[in-house]
Design an enzyme around this catalytic site. Structure first.
Site, PDB file in Angstrom:
ATOM      1  N   CYS A 262       5.260  -5.887  -4.465  1.00  0.00           N
ATOM      2  CA  CYS A 262       4.741  -7.174  -3.992  1.00  0.00           C
ATOM      3  C   CYS A 262       3.600  -7.612  -4.895  1.00  0.00           C
ATOM      4  CB  CYS A 262       4.264  -7.056  -2.541  1.00  0.00           C
ATOM      5  SG  CYS A 262       3.546  -8.580  -1.901  1.00  0.00           S
ATOM      6  N   PHE A 263       3.689  -8.825  -5.406  1.00  0.00           N
ATOM      7  CA  PHE A 263       2.763  -9.216  -6.471  1.00  0.00           C
ATOM      8  C   PHE A 263       1.380  -9.654  -6.007  1.00  0.00           C
ATOM      9  CE2 PHE A 263       6.029 -12.945  -6.749  1.00  0.00           C
ATOM     10  CZ  PHE A 263       5.637 -13.454  -5.520  1.00  0.00           C
TER      11      PHE A 263
END
Length: 416
Positions: A262-263
């Site tokens: 997840c960025f």
């Protein structure tokens, strides 16, 4: 004021809405995707109103509206005039801008929250690519190197106060326990609009509630003194290049791309690192052109969520970026298609090198993690097209109230 009939409406109790101060690369409202808002709401009939007693506006969603830059004085340093040099130019979108904030303060010290970005000293940003309030980008875009502007007012990120968002309802028509609702109680209408109870008064047999849909900081602003120090070209290579290109980049800045699951959390970690000029989150290593978040989430496009940074190698070496990357990943480098609790090919970890020097450093460091009984699954591949993610994903945790100041050490909460 306008009166609205909400008998047919549904009222929501928003249990844990994130605080979001929405800065975008253009004046716009911040509209989180239902898939990524990660907020818990209870839907209840209007006849069973629930109230969130004591909840403050400090945890509610704010909207950014276009700022208005007030009249300010401007001076240009004499040394910028050089008959033998080209005239200093104003920065264009995408340029690396170095500037000095000499003063950055609220126009009303009693009604503003502490900014979560650096507000003093010599700073850098990539024009119109986030990390600071849009008003600051807009102001810098009007300046030339050496110029100083004092007394400029920029919007604090909550927009102007809108009287049309104030209205009344008769609470007796709701058939609820009105004792649960106090002044300051936060409610959310069925259309998603969040309101604050600002007045409760009896009018004969009626019990009138005044509701305000404005953020309490609507209309708040900062006053700044800023000097534009330098304008430089951004890197010209955004994908892999072998270094023998005829069109070598003249920029001293470089690009790096990483996949850390997840960025959101990874982007904030890079934002805090000195030498990082800009960050963006997006999708890479897939087949579909310009995929949406929803398409990437299916795992069918081949993309992985990624973070792309522009950095000054004289301040932050590529090796230091990799050390931060591996610290974020931890033992997840040994997991296939998984980082933390996020699973799927779209969450695979990766290092996507932009030149051979980056490849060599990445392979050298990853090799030190490998052993006979532990296989490293973090992929090392050439950087391909990077598709910037939807605006609501950009600098999401900064917008949500977490510090992006250089050197900040607070724990990063990955979901707001």
């Amino acid at each position: 004021m306008m009166t609205t009939n909400i008998l047919s409406a549904i009222l929501l109790l928003c249990c844990c809405t994130n605080h979001v101060q929405a800065w975008s690369t253009a004046p716009t409202s911040f509209t989180p995707s239902p898939l990524h808002h990660r907020r818990s709401s209870i839907v209840v009939p209007s006849a069973t109103l629930l109230a969130n007693i004591g909840r403050s506006w400090g945890t509610t969603t704010a909207l950014f509206l276009a700022d208005t830059t007030a009249a300010a004085s401007s001076t240009a340093d004499e040394e910028c005039t050089d008959n033998n040099a080209s005239k200093p130019r104003k920065p264009k979108s995408g340029d690396i801008v170095t500037f000095t904030l000499q003063r950055f303060q609220s126009t009303d010290p009693n009604s503003i929250v502490e900014p979560h970005f650096d507000t003093s000293g010599t700073l850098q940003l990539r024009l119109n690519h986030g990390n600071y309030l849009p008003g600051l980008h807009n102001l810098l875009a009007t300046m030339t190197p050496g110029e100083t502007i004092t007394g400029s007012t920029i919007d604090a990120g909550y927009g102007s106060y809108n009287t049309q968002l104030v209205f009344q309802i008769d609470a007796t028509q709701l058939q609820v326990d009105t004792s649960l609702v106090k002044i300051g109680t936060m409610l959310a209408m069925g259309n998603g609009m969040e309101v604050r109870v600002t007045k409760i008064e009896e009018d004969g047999e009626k019990l009138m509630w005044t509701l305000d849909g404005n953020h309490p900081l609507a209309g708040a602003s900062y006053e700044v003194d800023v000097r534009l120090d330098d304008v430089e070209e951004a890197p010209s290579h955004w994908e892999y290049h072998d270094g023998d290109d005829e069109k070598k980049s003249s920029s001293k800045y470089e690009v790096a791309t990483f996949g850390l699951g997840c960025f959101w959390g990874g982007e904030l970690a890079y934002q805090r690192l000195p030498g990082i000029v800009s960050t963006a989150v997006g999708y890479t290593q897939g087949e579909k052109v310009n995929p949406s978040y929803e398409e990437v989430c299916t795992g069918s496009t081949g993309h992985t969520e990624a973070i792309q940074v522009v950095y000054d190698p004289n301040v932050a070496s590529y090796r230091s970026l990799l050390h931060l990357t591996f610290n974020r990943l931890g033992d997840d480098i040994y997991k296939q298609n998984q980082v933390g609790n996020d699973r799927g090919t779209q969450y695979r970890s990766g290092i996507y090198y932009h030149d051979e020097e980056q490849r060599q450093i990445a392979e050298e460091l990853l090799e030190s993690y490998a052993s006979a009984d532990r296989e490293v699954f973090t992929e090392v591949k050439e950087a391909k097209v990077f598709y910037t993610a939807e605006e609501y994903h950009q600098q999401y945790l900064l917008k949500g109230g977490q510090s992006a100041k250089k050197g900040a050490s607070e724990s990063i909460r990955c979901y707001g």
